[in-house]
Design an enzyme around this catalytic site. Structure first.
Site, short mmCIF file in Angstrom:
data_model
loop_
_atom_site.label_atom_id
_atom_site.label_comp_id
_atom_site.label_asym_id
_atom_site.label_seq_id
_atom_site.Cartn_x
_atom_site.Cartn_y
_atom_site.Cartn_z
N GLN A 152 4.66 8.54 -3.63
CA GLN A 152 4.25 9.93 -3.38
C GLN A 152 5.41 10.91 -3.44
OE1 GLN A 152 1.24 11.29 -3.09
NE2 GLN A 152 0.10 9.36 -3.15
N SER A 183 4.93 5.10 -9.33
CA SER A 183 3.72 4.89 -10.11
C SER A 183 3.46 6.08 -11.01
CB SER A 183 2.53 4.69 -9.16
OG SER A 183 1.32 4.72 -9.90
N THR A 205 3.54 -8.70 -22.43
CA THR A 205 3.93 -7.72 -23.44
C THR A 205 4.06 -6.34 -22.83
OG1 THR A 205 2.80 -8.99 -25.13
CG2 THR A 205 3.24 -6.68 -25.66
N CYS A 217 -11.49 2.80 3.14
CA CYS A 217 -12.43 2.40 2.12
C CYS A 217 -13.03 1.03 2.42
CB CYS A 217 -11.74 2.39 0.76
SG CYS A 217 -10.07 1.80 0.84
C1 LIG Z 1 -1.12 5.45 -5.13
C2 LIG Z 1 -0.15 4.75 -4.24
C3 LIG Z 1 0.17 3.39 -4.45
C4 LIG Z 1 -0.51 2.56 -5.48
O1 LIG Z 1 -0.12 2.87 -6.78
P1 LIG Z 1 -1.06 2.39 -8.01
O2 LIG Z 1 -0.27 2.74 -9.22
O3 LIG Z 1 -2.32 3.19 -7.88
O4 LIG Z 1 -1.28 0.94 -7.85
C5 LIG Z 1 1.11 2.82 -3.62
N1 LIG Z 1 1.71 3.52 -2.66
C6 LIG Z 1 1.43 4.81 -2.42
C7 LIG Z 1 2.12 5.54 -1.34
C8 LIG Z 1 0.48 5.47 -3.21
O5 LIG Z 1 0.19 6.74 -2.96
#
Ligand SMILES: *Cc1c(COP(=O)(O)O)cnc(C)c1O
Length: 407
Positions: A179, A199, A238, A326
């Site tokens: 984040q 991410s 890959t 969830c």
């Molecule tokens: C969204 C999120 C993840 C997971 O990332 P993905 O790419 O969706 O698997 C992990 N940690 C935090 C703090 C996130 O906000």
């Protein structure tokens, strides 16, 4: 209908410039980066350029960057990799109560395999105390994993201080920076981290691509996948060339625009907070008042359900997110809000508004116009304003919809 997207902490749209790059690497430069021919060499070149961009954006060496399928995989790989290879040195892992499930459920799984896990509490702002971390470290501790900024309420943890402590004690330190990257400075040396996850889809790259940073020399080894020798034997499979190229481009853009964009977003964030506070009663802003992400507002509305608010907002074209977990069927409030000591009935009424690059002041004002009547209407029909009744029945009405996960 007017559409306002206030759910950037769940995912972001792909930046058109990023999508364009990606398209090229799906249709033209589609070779396998491992192949020796022209097509392969072109793909390899692009992968390594993306690696350099990511490394530059977080102050790392390109060799320390491993491409993964996303934040969840990066967190799993970081934690499993340290725990497994250091098993002979110790079996103790330290984390916090407000981690993303990608971390929390991973350490819990290790807890079932003979590891001892300390889950540190947080204060009312969702903050971990450095003293608590210090007190939790034993001679069996092999890993500390604490997130940089929280995805539900936006609090920024004292990562540099925890990292300094971890280093003094010779304990490896991982942070989930999913984040924070692109919103606040993320530099692996300034933060004193050994491992770090990001991410792509949280900063305008596509879903399904992420990065794990592993400091050179750190006692970590890839332990989850068995397969080819890609990523210098650290992540078999890959390479996702289009995703990697996209993430590289998005990381470059994020780093270049971060300061300016964070300043713009924090003005919008504060306008939202002040507007909610002045127009709606019985609300609680959650997270740290200052040490928080520039784009995130998390607020609990007393007497109503987060999910009823989400549906009402959705009918007005506004996409937000609720703090309810969830765990389908059961309406458990968010583990993050509960860990901060927010009472159940308050935590049930939480919503998160997370801003991004296309949001404007007009979006904020539209929300501030639409929200008060929604709250008023829901409160008028809420059974929850009789708190005793709520406490007695232990369950809430108005939540008969299917639950959606908050990322
Ligand atoms: C969204 C999120 C993840 C997971 O990332 P993905 O790419 O969706 O698997 C992990 N940690 C935090 C703090 C996130 O906000």
């Amino acid at each position: 209908m007017r559409r306002v997207y206030f759910d950037h902490s769940a995912t972001t749209p792909v930046d058109p410039a990023v999508a364009e790059e990606m398209y090229r690497f799906m249709t033209e430069t589609y070779g396998n980066p491992t192949s020796l021919h022209y097509f392969g060499r072109q793909a390899r070149k692009a992968v390594e350029e993306a690696r350099e961009k990511v490394a530059a954006a977080i102050g790392a060496d390109p060799k320390e960057i491993i491409f993964t399928s996303g934040g969840t995989e990066s967190d799993n790989m970081a934690i499993h990799g340290v725990a497994t290879i250091n098993r002979n040195r110790g079996n103790h892992i330290i984390t916090s109560a407000v981690e993303h499930h990608a971390v929390l459920n991973t350490v819990k799984a290790l807890g079932k395999q003979g590891f001892t896990v300390t889950i540190l509490p947080v204060d009312k702002y969702g903050m971990v105390s450095v003293e608590d971390v210090a007190a939790a470290i034993t001679d069996k501790t092999v890993l500390i994993t604490i997130m940089h900024a929280n995805n539900e309420m936006g609090t920024i943890q004292p990562i540099a201080e925890i990292g300094k402590l971890a280093r003094e004690k010779g304990v490896l330190f991982h942070t989930d920076a999913v984040q924070s990257f692109g919103k606040i400075p993320v530099n692996v040396d300034a933060l004193n981290v050994d491992l770090l996850s990001i991410s792509g889809h949280k900063f305008y790259a596509p879903k399904g691509i992420g990065v794990l940073y592993v400091r050179k020399g750190a006692r970590w080894r890839q332990t989850l996948f068995h397969g080819g020798a890609q990523e210098r034997l650290r992540r078999a499979g890959t390479e996702n060339t289009p995703g990697i190229v996209a993430l590289g481009k998005a990381a470059e853009l994020a780093a270049a625009n971060r300061e300016e964009e964070a300043a713009r977003l924090s003005v919008l964030r504060d306008r939202l907070i002040e507007g909610i506070d002045s127009r709606i009663g019985d609300v609680l802003l959650t997270g740290h008042p200052e040490k928080r992400l520039p784009n995130l507002v998390s607020v609990c509305f007393k007497y109503i359900e987060g999910e009823s608010m989400l549906l009402s907002l959705d009918m007005q074209g506004i996409a937000a997110s609720s703090g309810s977990a969830c765990t389908s069927g059961s309406l458990e409030p968010s583990h993050v809000l509960l860990a901060m000591g927010i009472p159940h009935e308050m935590a049930h009424g939480s919503i998160r508004l997370s801003l991004g690059k296309d949001n404007t002041e007009a979006d904020v004002d539209y929300f501030l116009e639409v929200m008060p009547p929604i709250v008023e209407r829901l409160r008028a029909m809420s059974p929850l304003d009789q708190e005793n009744e709520f406490a007695l029945s232990g369950q809430c009405n108005g939540c008969r919809i299917s639950h959606s996960c908050q990322a």
